[in-house]
Design an enzyme around this catalytic site. Structure first.
Site, PDB file in Angstrom:
ATOM      1  N   ASN A 124       0.873  -1.168   0.000  1.00  0.00           N
ATOM      2  CA  ASN A 124       0.000   0.000   0.000  1.00  0.00           C
ATOM      3  C   ASN A 124       0.914   1.223   0.000  1.00  0.00           C
ATOM      4  O   ASN A 124       1.361   1.681   1.040  1.00  0.00           O
ATOM      5  CB  ASN A 124      -0.884  -0.061   1.260  1.00  0.00           C
ATOM      6  CG  ASN A 124      -1.829   1.116   1.367  1.00  0.00           C
ATOM      7  OD1 ASN A 124      -1.763   2.063   0.568  1.00  0.00           O
ATOM      8  ND2 ASN A 124      -2.696   1.078   2.359  1.00  0.00           N
ATOM      9  N   ARG A 129      -2.587  -1.744  -3.510  1.00  0.00           N
ATOM     10  CA  ARG A 129      -3.700  -0.814  -3.388  1.00  0.00           C
ATOM     11  C   ARG A 129      -3.507   0.271  -4.451  1.00  0.00           C
ATOM     12  O   ARG A 129      -2.444   0.889  -4.524  1.00  0.00           O
ATOM     13  CB  ARG A 129      -3.693  -0.188  -2.013  1.00  0.00           C
ATOM     14  CG  ARG A 129      -4.839   0.762  -1.829  1.00  0.00           C
ATOM     15  CD  ARG A 129      -4.822   1.350  -0.461  1.00  0.00           C
ATOM     16  NE  ARG A 129      -6.012   2.138  -0.232  1.00  0.00           N
ATOM     17  CZ  ARG A 129      -6.231   2.809   0.878  1.00  0.00           C
ATOM     18  NH1 ARG A 129      -5.354   2.763   1.850  1.00  0.00           N
ATOM     19  NH2 ARG A 129      -7.320   3.499   1.015  1.00  0.00           N
ATOM     20  N   HIS A 159     -12.039   4.603  -0.596  1.00  0.00           N
ATOM     21  CA  HIS A 159     -12.016   3.704   0.574  1.00  0.00           C
ATOM     22  C   HIS A 159     -12.797   2.419   0.306  1.00  0.00           C
ATOM     23  O   HIS A 159     -13.279   1.764   1.226  1.00  0.00           O
ATOM     24  CB  HIS A 159     -12.575   4.391   1.843  1.00  0.00           C
ATOM     25  CG  HIS A 159     -11.693   5.475   2.367  1.00  0.00           C
ATOM     26  ND1 HIS A 159     -12.172   6.699   2.768  1.00  0.00           N
ATOM     27  CD2 HIS A 159     -10.364   5.511   2.583  1.00  0.00           C
ATOM     28  CE1 HIS A 159     -11.169   7.456   3.180  1.00  0.00           C
ATOM     29  NE2 HIS A 159     -10.059   6.762   3.080  1.00  0.00           N
ATOM     30  N   ASN A 207      -7.038   9.017   8.734  1.00  0.00           N
ATOM     31  CA  ASN A 207      -6.440  10.258   8.223  1.00  0.00           C
ATOM     32  C   ASN A 207      -7.262  10.784   7.066  1.00  0.00           C
ATOM     33  O   ASN A 207      -7.521  11.971   6.955  1.00  0.00           O
ATOM     34  CB  ASN A 207      -5.027   9.978   7.726  1.00  0.00           C
ATOM     35  CG  ASN A 207      -4.002  10.382   8.727  1.00  0.00           C
ATOM     36  OD1 ASN A 207      -4.183  11.391   9.410  1.00  0.00           O
ATOM     37  ND2 ASN A 207      -2.950   9.613   8.827  1.00  0.00           N
ATOM     38  N   GLY A 208      -7.613   9.853   6.179  1.00  0.00           N
ATOM     39  CA  GLY A 208      -8.621  10.126   5.173  1.00  0.00           C
ATOM     40  C   GLY A 208      -9.938   9.649   5.779  1.00  0.00           C
ATOM     41  O   GLY A 208      -9.946   8.663   6.513  1.00  0.00           O
ATOM     42  N   ARG A 264      -7.205  17.408   4.621  1.00  0.00           N
ATOM     43  CA  ARG A 264      -8.061  17.701   3.460  1.00  0.00           C
ATOM     44  C   ARG A 264      -9.366  18.354   3.919  1.00  0.00           C
ATOM     45  O   ARG A 264      -9.893  18.028   4.981  1.00  0.00           O
ATOM     46  CB  ARG A 264      -8.381  16.407   2.699  1.00  0.00           C
ATOM     47  CG  ARG A 264      -7.223  15.908   1.893  1.00  0.00           C
ATOM     48  CD  ARG A 264      -7.509  14.556   1.262  1.00  0.00           C
ATOM     49  NE  ARG A 264      -6.829  13.480   1.941  1.00  0.00           N
ATOM     50  CZ  ARG A 264      -7.108  12.186   1.802  1.00  0.00           C
ATOM     51  NH1 ARG A 264      -8.085  11.808   1.001  1.00  0.00           N
ATOM     52  NH2 ARG A 264      -6.434  11.274   2.465  1.00  0.00           N
ATOM     53  N   ILE A 324      -9.599   6.528  13.737  1.00  0.00           N
ATOM     54  CA  ILE A 324     -10.439   7.303  14.660  1.00  0.00           C
ATOM     55  C   ILE A 324     -11.695   6.508  15.021  1.00  0.00           C
ATOM     56  O   ILE A 324     -12.054   6.406  16.198  1.00  0.00           O
ATOM     57  CB  ILE A 324     -10.809   8.674  14.033  1.00  0.00           C
ATOM     58  CG1 ILE A 324      -9.535   9.497  13.778  1.00  0.00           C
ATOM     59  CG2 ILE A 324     -11.797   9.432  14.919  1.00  0.00           C
ATOM     60  CD1 ILE A 324      -9.756  10.776  12.983  1.00  0.00           C
ATOM     61  N   GLU A 326      -7.747  -3.421   5.133  1.00  0.00           N
ATOM     62  CA  GLU A 326      -7.647  -3.294   3.679  1.00  0.00           C
ATOM     63  C   GLU A 326      -6.603  -4.260   3.119  1.00  0.00           C
ATOM     64  O   GLU A 326      -6.767  -4.795   2.021  1.00  0.00           O
ATOM     65  CB  GLU A 326      -7.297  -1.844   3.315  1.00  0.00           C
ATOM     66  CG  GLU A 326      -8.470  -0.902   3.564  1.00  0.00           C
ATOM     67  CD  GLU A 326      -8.061   0.506   3.939  1.00  0.00           C
ATOM     68  OE1 GLU A 326      -7.256   0.655   4.881  1.00  0.00           O
ATOM     69  OE2 GLU A 326      -8.547   1.452   3.313  1.00  0.00           O
TER      70      GLU A 326
HETATM   71  P1  ADP Z   1      -4.764   6.209   7.452  1.00  0.00           P
HETATM   72  O1  ADP Z   1      -4.745   4.705   7.283  1.00  0.00           O
HETATM   73  O2  ADP Z   1      -5.792   6.927   6.628  1.00  0.00           O
HETATM   74  O3  ADP Z   1      -3.411   6.855   7.427  1.00  0.00           O
HETATM   75  P2  ADP Z   1      -5.647   5.602  10.157  1.00  0.00           P
HETATM   76  O4  ADP Z   1      -6.838   4.765   9.867  1.00  0.00           O
HETATM   77  O5  ADP Z   1      -4.436   4.945  10.690  1.00  0.00           O
HETATM   78  O6  ADP Z   1      -5.278   6.521   8.925  1.00  0.00           O
HETATM   79  O7  ADP Z   1      -6.131   6.737  11.196  1.00  0.00           O
HETATM   80  C1  ADP Z   1      -5.275   7.743  11.627  1.00  0.00           C
HETATM   81  C2  ADP Z   1      -6.041   8.638  12.573  1.00  0.00           C
HETATM   82  O8  ADP Z   1      -6.520   7.832  13.664  1.00  0.00           O
HETATM   83  C3  ADP Z   1      -5.186   9.737  13.182  1.00  0.00           C
HETATM   84  O9  ADP Z   1      -5.939  10.939  13.260  1.00  0.00           O
HETATM   85  C4  ADP Z   1      -4.912   9.210  14.584  1.00  0.00           C
HETATM   86  O10 ADP Z   1      -4.731  10.243  15.499  1.00  0.00           O
HETATM   87  C5  ADP Z   1      -6.173   8.451  14.885  1.00  0.00           C
HETATM   88  N1  ADP Z   1      -5.949   7.431  15.919  1.00  0.00           N
HETATM   89  C6  ADP Z   1      -5.408   6.227  15.770  1.00  0.00           C
HETATM   90  N2  ADP Z   1      -5.336   5.584  16.969  1.00  0.00           N
HETATM   91  C7  ADP Z   1      -5.834   6.422  17.889  1.00  0.00           C
HETATM   92  C8  ADP Z   1      -6.043   6.373  19.298  1.00  0.00           C
HETATM   93  N3  ADP Z   1      -5.717   5.296  19.998  1.00  0.00           N
HETATM   94  N4  ADP Z   1      -6.593   7.442  19.900  1.00  0.00           N
HETATM   95  C9  ADP Z   1      -6.930   8.547  19.188  1.00  0.00           C
HETATM   96  N5  ADP Z   1      -6.763   8.654  17.862  1.00  0.00           N
HETATM   97  C10 ADP Z   1      -6.232   7.625  17.218  1.00  0.00           C
END
Ligand code: ADP
Length: 395
Positions: A9, A94, A182, A212-213, A242, A330, A380
């Site tokens: 990915n 991905r 997604h 994050n997204g 974003r 999140i 994923e």
């Molecule tokens: P991506 O795969 O899109 O990069 P993730 O699904 O890993 O993103 O999500 C990242 C987000 O989740 C960030 O904003 C991070 O702060 C939040 N996050 C992950 N674990 C925790 C946690 N234990 N407490 C609060 N926020 C978290």
């Protein structure tokens, strides 16, 4: 016989990798890891299936020219002595954009690769990184098939109303459509639902992928009928950096009154907006929650507001709602956000269970709730591995 699948990915600032051992469709993680912070301070870490760290390193920032290509070289060097013994069936990638044409995973050859390059203008930040990952594995593992798995594919079941903008028709034909993203995450959730609640799997469900997204998807009997993301992965909910939904008139203003060109606007909307822009504190939810700055609280409040608003819209599209599912970083971890969203949806029939929520569910609504609420971890990588096996064994 046991075979290995490499899942890659390759994103705009990180490359995640998992090696699965596959016996038919039963998958076990052998190694996993990632290179994060490409473009700032790259950090490379690999772990085994139990999470024990096998390798960890950090290298100098990209002023030394060490970007994606260097990161992929490092990953290839670590994998090289470990892959032959595993017997690699294929590599699953991905790929953010499959355009209107690719509605299923595909074995990648030069023709497909050429097509996928054509979608770069539709996903300028993600697609080039995805394709760099494919080209790297083609070079360092020649002879092993590569399978592209698209974030857009799961949404190709949308009805025309959910697929269009109110622009002259020629733009639609040219590809200016609401693709949705997604999709691999939503597909994984849709596949998991029958084990969790078979009736719900056949019902009307909103899935909130909050990472994050972030985006949301309306599922009817496990099929996507609408999503908050549209032509690009910018639309819908606000995200780490974003903006989410924005009046297109704002873009005209930025051009006409502020003299901003396309690349300045792209930078603003993709990298400087969302939680980071609103709060001035951080793009990361952990930092927003820890901050005393009122703007951090405002950014969280806006996020919650938009999730509630979009749930109402998607529930209308579905003709009612049977369940809501929270997933991704999140959605899986931040119980306070889930609580605020569920309480905001009480009018729709969500009867929230704070104790279950504090334990991250899986069910976070009461047994008598008309609309059930759930926490379901997404995966994923596993979805990509399953697609890769299917594409290669059916090919
Ligand atoms: P991506 O795969 O899109 O990069 P993730 O699904 O890993 O993103 O999500 C990242 C987000 O989740 C960030 O904003 C991070 O702060 C939040 N996050 C992950 N674990 C925790 C946690 N234990 N407490 C609060 N926020 C978290």
């Amino acid at each position: 016989m046991s075979k290995a699948i490499l899942v890659l990915n390759a994103g705009s600032s990180s490359i995640k990798c998992t090696i699965f051992d596959a016996v038919d469709t039963t998958l076990t993680v052998r190694y996993q890891g990632q290179i994060e912070g490409i473009g700032t301070q790259p950090h490379f870490k690999m772990t085994d299936q139990a999470g024990a760290v096998l390798f960890e390193t950090t290298w100098a920032n990209p002023s030394s020219g060490k970007g994606h290509a260097y990161a992929l070289e490092q990953l290839a060097a670590w994998l090289d002595p470990r892959l032959p013994e595993a017997g690699l069936l294929g590599i699953g990638h991905r790929v953010v954009h499959g355009g209107a044409h690719y509605s299923a995973p595909v074995v990648i050859d030069q023709v497909v690769l050429h097509d996928l390059h054509g979608f770069i203008p539709l996903a300028p930040l993600h697609q080039p990184a995805n394709l760099a990952g494919i080209e790297a594995t083609m070079a360092f593992l020649p002879g092993v098939p590569n399978v592209g798995c698209f974030d857009t594919a799961f949404h190709r079941t949308h009805p025309i109303e959910a697929d269009r903008f109110a622009l002259p028709y020629a733009f639609y034909d040219e590809g200016v459509r609401r693709y949705g993203f997604h999709g691999l995450s939503y597909e994984y959730i849709a596949r998991t639902l029958p084990e969790l609640d078979p009736d719900l799997a056949q019902g009307r469900v909103v899935v909130a992928h909050l990472g994050n997204g972030a985006s949301m998807c309306a599922l009817k009997a496990g099929r996507s009928v609408d999503s908050t993301m549209g032509f690009t992965a910018l639309d819908g909910l606000p995200m780490g950096t974003r903006c989410g939904q924005i009046d297109p008139g704002v873009l005209l203003y930025l051009m006409q009154a502020r003299g901003m060109d396309a690349s300045a606007i792209q930078d603003l909307l993709y990298k400087k907006s969302g939680f980071l822009g609103m709060s001035g504190v951080s793009s990361d939810m952990r930092n927003l929650e820890a901050s005393d700055d009122p703007r951090a609280a405002e950014a969280i409040a806006y996020f919650v507001y938009r999730i509630i608003r979009e749930t109402g819209a998607l529930a209308s599209v579905l003709g009612g709602l049977d369940g809501i599912i929270f997933t991704a970083g999140i959605g899986e971890n931040v119980y306070r956000i889930r609580e605020r969203v569920c309480r905001g949806l009480a009018w729709l029939g969500v009867e929230f269970d704070p104790v279950a929520n504090a334990h991250h569910g899986p069910r976070i609504s009461t047994a008598t709730s008309a609309v059930s609420a759930w926490v379901v971890p997404t995966n994923e990588e596993r979805m990509i591995a399953l697609h890769t096996i299917a594409a290669l064994t059916e090919a």
